[in-house]
Scaffold this active site. Structure first.
Site, short mmCIF file in Angstrom:
data_model
loop_
_atom_site.label_atom_id
_atom_site.label_comp_id
_atom_site.label_asym_id
_atom_site.label_seq_id
_atom_site.Cartn_x
_atom_site.Cartn_y
_atom_site.Cartn_z
N GLY A 101 0.80 -1.22 0.00
CA GLY A 101 0.00 0.00 0.00
C GLY A 101 0.83 1.27 0.00
N ASP A 269 4.76 -4.04 -7.27
CA ASP A 269 4.05 -2.87 -6.74
C ASP A 269 4.58 -1.57 -7.34
OD1 ASP A 269 6.24 -3.86 -4.92
OD2 ASP A 269 6.02 -1.85 -4.10
N ASP A 279 7.51 5.47 -9.51
CA ASP A 279 8.33 5.26 -8.31
C ASP A 279 9.82 5.34 -8.61
OD1 ASP A 279 6.15 5.08 -6.65
OD2 ASP A 279 6.04 2.91 -6.74
#
Length: 515
Positions: A101, A269, A279
């Site tokens: 998350g 992720d 990211d």
């Protein structure tokens, strides 16, 4: 054009999917929801360090006023924002990591841009969420400047990427152990506001599959298709979605390899469902050409995420996405077929890209062997990748002797070059170029469009960080301009090899996930 504090923000994601609305930031598992409502945690002294006028124009935003800076730093939100942190899982370094998350990212909602598209606005470093895993949810100036500049640099390079609107210092110190070796130190904190049509990741689907939440997974698929893949029609919509994601992922990786980019931490992720680079952590551009180069110290034992392994990792990650979607597809062999076809799709895109880098008029059947031998030479000789391809543009029609060829490329070598191997490869390349059906000028133009002359090398970023931490933003401002024209000679003060001092310096050649 409006100011951010007055901009109408829509909350399509939170209004569509179930969420935890308790506003409780305690670290916990959150089954049955796709997000948790959270608020950014205020900082002591938010100060705007950088602002992307290009992204602001795209979003229809005026230059920031103090009320906007408070939002950019996480001290307040405008009345239409309903901030949240997304729930997702992932495979990290090949191992299932379970629920992850948004541990330090907080989405503010969606902003309608001037192109009528909606863009998700997300603060990174704005405080803890239920997914922070007992961390502080903050980010340091070091990593935040790297994310801000590289997001924008990749856009101008023509690589699919998230964008960055702003960089704000917080006035607070953040404790970080840069290399996880027990030597923690306080660093200045910062917040980046990053922008993308969506930050949905492979991991958003993995968590739902792991929890066997078929209905919610189908709902998320339908939402993604409707908003981001409207061309998908008819039957097998989930299979079509997987195929589209696979193609976009292949495009993204091919563009990484074109410019010499190494992501450094290609966990599932960190894989976007839209096929954009997401990211920016321990990334790097390659200096000397090295397929085994990884900038991430955590990755050093196995070099899983090395430059030359990125296409294979993307394939593996797509396999994890296929597994996550399988319970929505009655005939799972269709997902397998897409995955099997991925290598052909990727190779077609890759060799076409390489033909452009090398200035070929078109990709011919026997060009693949030449490209393979060319790359084998690069792996052996290890020239500076960016400089080598720039020099290649001006290669004489008759390259001359082995000594002549070595001298021509001398400025881009880090070590003594294999003169014979270099000459053999360049002679074969020169012979192929002479068979082009296009003119030398057209060939050179293709090469100039495919090969950047300026990339944000880690040592340059390191210098900018050191100066900014001392209050000097001159280099940051200069780099903001240089990254806008990476194919020009505007930044030729940096058209040099990586300096010797940066070869083994922390923050230049050695990076970590610490941010």
């Amino acid at each position: 054009m409006e100011h951010l504090h007055r901009k109408q923000i829509t909350n399509t994601f939170t209004e569509t999917f179930p969420g935890d609305l308790s506003m409780n930031n305690t670290t916990r598992q959150t089954p049955g929801v796709l997000y948790c409502s959270v608020l950014p945690t205020p900082v002591h002294h938010p100060q705007l360090l950088a602002w992307s006028a290009d992204v602001a124009e795209m979003l229809g935003l005026e230059s920031p006023v103090p009320e906007d800076v408070l939002i950019l730093g996480g001290n307040t939100v405008n009345p239409t924002m309903k901030p949240y942190a997304s729930c997702y899982a992932g495979h990290q370094f090949g191992n299932w990591a379970g629920q992850l998350g948004d541990g330090r990212a907080i989405s503010l909602g969606f902003c309608s841009g001037k192109d009528s598209m909606e863009y998700e606005l997300q603060l990174k470093g704005a405080g803890p969420t239920p997914y922070s895993r007992n961390s502080d949810g903050r980010a340091v100036l070091r990593s935040s400047l790297r994310e801000y500049l590289m997001s924008e640099a990749m856009h101008y390079l023509g690589v699919p990427t998230t964008r960055a609107l702003s960089l704000v210092s917080t006035g607070d110190a953040v404790l970080r152990d840069m290399f996880y070796n027990g030597h923690a130190a306080y660093e200045p904190g910062a917040v980046v506001l990053r922008v993308a049509p969506s930050f949905i990741r492979f991991g958003n689907f993995e968590i739902l599959a792991e929890r066997n939440n078929r209905d919610l997974s189908q709902q998320l698929c339908d939402w993604v298709i409707t908003r981001y893949y409207p061309e998908i029609r008819g039957e097998d919509r989930v299979v079509q979605l997987f195929q589209a994601v696979a193609e976009r992922t292949a495009d993204m990786v091919v563009q990484w390899l074109r410019v010499g980019f190494v992501h450094g931490v290609m966990n599932t992720d960190n894989m976007s469902i839209l096929g954009v680079t997401i990211d920016y952590g321990p990334y790097s551009f390659v200096d000397e050409y090295d397929a085994r180069f990884t900038p991430n110290t955590t990755d050093l034992p196995g070099r899983r995420y090395a430059f030359g392994n990125q296409a294979a990792v993307a394939y593996w990650n797509l396999g994890r996405l296929a597994n996550a979607l399988a319970f929505l597809v009655p005939e799972t062999d269709k997902l397998v077929a897409v995955l099997k076809n991925y290598q052909d799709v990727y190779e077609t895109k890759y060799y076409t890209m390489m033909a452009n880098k090398l200035g070929f008029d078109a990709l011919r059947e026997d060009d693949r062997l030449l490209i393979d031998s060319f790359e084998e030479m690069l792996r052996t000789v290890k020239p500076d990748m960016t400089m080598f391809y720039q020099l290649l543009i001006d290669l004489p029609a008759d390259p001359g002797t082995a000594a002549d060829v070595k001298q021509f490329f001398q400025s881009c070598f880090y070590t003594e070059a294999d003169e014979a191997l270099l000459h053999t490869c360049i002679a074969a390349y020169s012979k192929r170029i002479k068979t082009n059906t296009c003119s030398k000028e057209v060939s050179a133009e293709k090469m100039r469009a495919a090969n950047p002359r300026f990339v944000l090398r880690n040592y340059i970023l390191h210098e900018a960080i050191e100066k900014l931490e001392k209050g000097d933003d001159a280099l940051l401002k200069k780099l903001e301009e240089y990254i806008k024209q990476p194919y020009s000679k505007n930044a030729d003060e940096y058209f040099i090899k990586r300096p010797d001092w940066a070869a083994q310096k922390a923050g230049c050649s050695m990076l970590s996930c610490s941010s």
